[in-house]
Scaffold this active site. Structure first.
Site: not given
Lengths: 403, 403
Positions: A144, A179, A181-182, A185
């Protein structure tokens, strides 16, 4: 090409599976189906009804005459993952099979830990399976643009040429994600660079921007082939949310000042980018990074674009600046390179009034299904929280279950 | 200060717990005791017999008159971790509780996944517990110099000032780690920087070099207070291994050319560095990084230092260049900064013939316990493998179990 699509039941995985199948590739669709369970947990639902994976695949065979193979699998089951890769021996795997919502990862400690466990460990399990059973396989991994954060220098495609104290090196671009989530990644990217450098795998890490739109050439062929459309505060992406707000006649909700600038792309460009990566594989041992987006907008500019598309039809659209539940810069430098996919032949779809109109029309067709209480972002970056399960959504989901 | 030591049963955690207790701090020792189970799995064992955690703590109370509280806990149990932090409300936590062997992480897919799951998820669970129950607590996290890899530019302490296309930013130093274990520490660093930036936690990330030596002021007080001493191909650090090889009269095994250069430090400096970090906490929201080592050596230079210490006593030491099981540069630029801890008052112990002599003397006292077959490195960075469980070690461990 024999190609495995991981996360093939998702917003982008399903259109990607169809895109490759339509072009005559031998597609193996894989998913754990956890995304549908997460909807149940969150009290959210795709605006557009989506068929089951079995019905989707059956309908595709009927419409196109092409077969897609199907396996239900959680990548964290490393034995089954290895068995699948050993049995299929794919030329490429496209890996969408991650928890992909920043707000979801910020709901609670359990959700953050689940996100990093699911994404990091499942993906690592895939790398081992490829290393041990299909070492020439091209891993196409969805990253991302959010991995980079919003640095005060230009964002390059994965690497940065550094000069320091009179010496030089080409290094992984430093990351500052926003975040849990980030972060997952970012971790994946480090694991993947290692897998290429040490084990000789070949991989493309696609740092994708925010996707908008709902329809590709293939999903448009039949209602059963439609992909999901998320507009809520947990799973929805920003332009899709604005389109829903415009359709139901409520103000577009811009977080804070709205200067948050990101890269965006049309869902039709997503599937084309994946195809371009697959058709042009890297060498053995090569880890390459493409920034996969086509245009930069601030979230306020996007709201204004929606307002403009409506005004052409004589409709007024209000914009509300709501308190920002995230911790992020609301005014910042942003200049991200995205040349590699253009060099491979990508012809971008620019964001147009026509696209915005067509999304809003789709929303209007399903306006009775809009769960209004789920539009508001409830996940606070400091305090968490944010499941919906409102009375409205509970009633709606009950009705859906009884169908 | 009330201080929690996580991983307090380990090589460095135990001496650190004693060091703080001896200085009058209120120490809570926490460990899952998994390290002892990993020894059983690998067929390895500390050269020096170590007492159980209960006997260690009882002996310390007898010797020093000071009490150390004890909790058995796996950080991956996020509910119990939160309960512990809520109950203790520590001023600082020192986090050693990770799988810390690069070779262990490269044995098999299962070992690599276990390493990243254990380290990343346990550590993330700790960050949430501190955020929610002791937000002012200073997190002192053990990282590793191996996170940086061997870049062609100077290694700074955690951050790099970048100028690029006429603009500037201060960024996390780009990482290029050399094993699945080292990757897990890179992931931790990103999670920790995020926890400080977004949640306002305060943390010191100690990128530690390779530790040598066996004895601190406190562990030397009684045989039951001794810390473990690993020399094998999975858990052993390089100087400790050379000392064992010198003591039993076999050639020192240098991997490949031996130009691999790393930062090293004496175990007495480890405990002092942790103390200096704890006594000088960062501000709320600050993420700081110290490179925790005192001298740079290549692994060949270290072997030559051992040879020199022996030659003073008229003893000959052979050096063997063995095939390198790792994938790493064997000749490279290496210049790593390590100023911050010196600025706080660290007075380094340089590597001396005396230290090497004393380690070799300790080995000689326990020479009958050396498991010779475990000295050879068996974990290949490409193919994995490498548990020992030789007949010799099985027999030895059987005898140990019957005691």
């Amino acid at each position: 090409m024999r190609i495995v699509i991981l996360g093939a039941d998702g917003y982008l995985g399903w259109p990607t599976a169809l895109h490759f199948s339509a072009r005559g590739h031998d597609v193996v669709a894989v998913d754990s189906l956890v995304r549908r369970r997460w909807d149940e947990e969150c009290g959210t639902e795709s605006l557009v009804p989506i068929a089951s994976i079995h019905d989707r695949i059956a309908r595709w065979e009927e419409v196109s005459g092409r077969n897609i193979a199907w396996h239900q699998l959680d990548l964290r089951d490393e034995v089954s993952t290895a068995a699948l890769i050993a049995a299929v021996r794919p030329g490429a795997v496209v890996h969408f099979a991650e928890q992909r919502s920043a707000p979801y990862s910020m709901i609670s400690p359990r959700h953050g830990i689940e996100t990093q466990a699911n994404n990091l460990l499942g993906t690592l399990s895939l790398f081992y399976a490829v290393r041990d059973h299909a070492p020439d396989c091209h891993i196409i991994k969805l990253g991302t643009m959010g991995e980079y954060g919003t640095p005060n220098i230009d964002i390059e495609e994965g690497f940065l040429d550094v000069e320091h104290n009179g010496r030089r090196d080409r290094m992984l671009y430093p990351k500052r994600p926003g975040s849990v989530y980030h972060l997952s990644k970012v971790h994946d990217s480090h694991n993947l660079e290692f897998a290429c450098r040490i084990w000789g795998l070949r991989a493309t890490d696609l740092n994708q921007g925010v996707v908008y739109g709902i329809s590709t050439d293939e999903t448009a062929l039949h209602a059963d082939l439609t992909t999901r459309f998320d507009y809520d505060g947990i799973w929805g992406t920003v332009l899709n949310r604005y389109c829903v707000q415009a359709a139901i006649g409520v103000p577009l909700s811009v977080f804070g000042k709205g200067g948050q600038t990101r890269g965006f792309l049309d869902i039709r460009d997503t599937v084309r980018c994946i195809e371009l990566a697959a058709l042009n594989p890297p060498a053995a041992g090569e880890y390459r990074v493409f920034n996969q987006f086509t245009e930069q907008f601030s979230v306020l500019e996007l709201a204004e674009r929606v307002g403009h598309a409506r005004s052409v039809h004589g409709l007024e659209t209000a914009i509300d600046h709501v308190p920002n539940p995230r911790r992020e810069a609301e005014a910042h430098y942003y200049n991200a390179k995205h040349q590699h996919l253009l060099d491979l032949g990508l012809e971008p779809h620019s964001l147009s009034d026509t696209l915005i109109d067509s999304v809003i029309q789709t929303v209007e067709q399903h306006v009775g299904r809009v769960l209004r209480d789920t539009i508001e972002a409830r996940v606070d970056w400091q305090r968490g929280g944010g499941l919906y399960r409102t009375e409205e959504s509970a009633r709606h989901l009950e009705v859906a279950a009884s169908r």
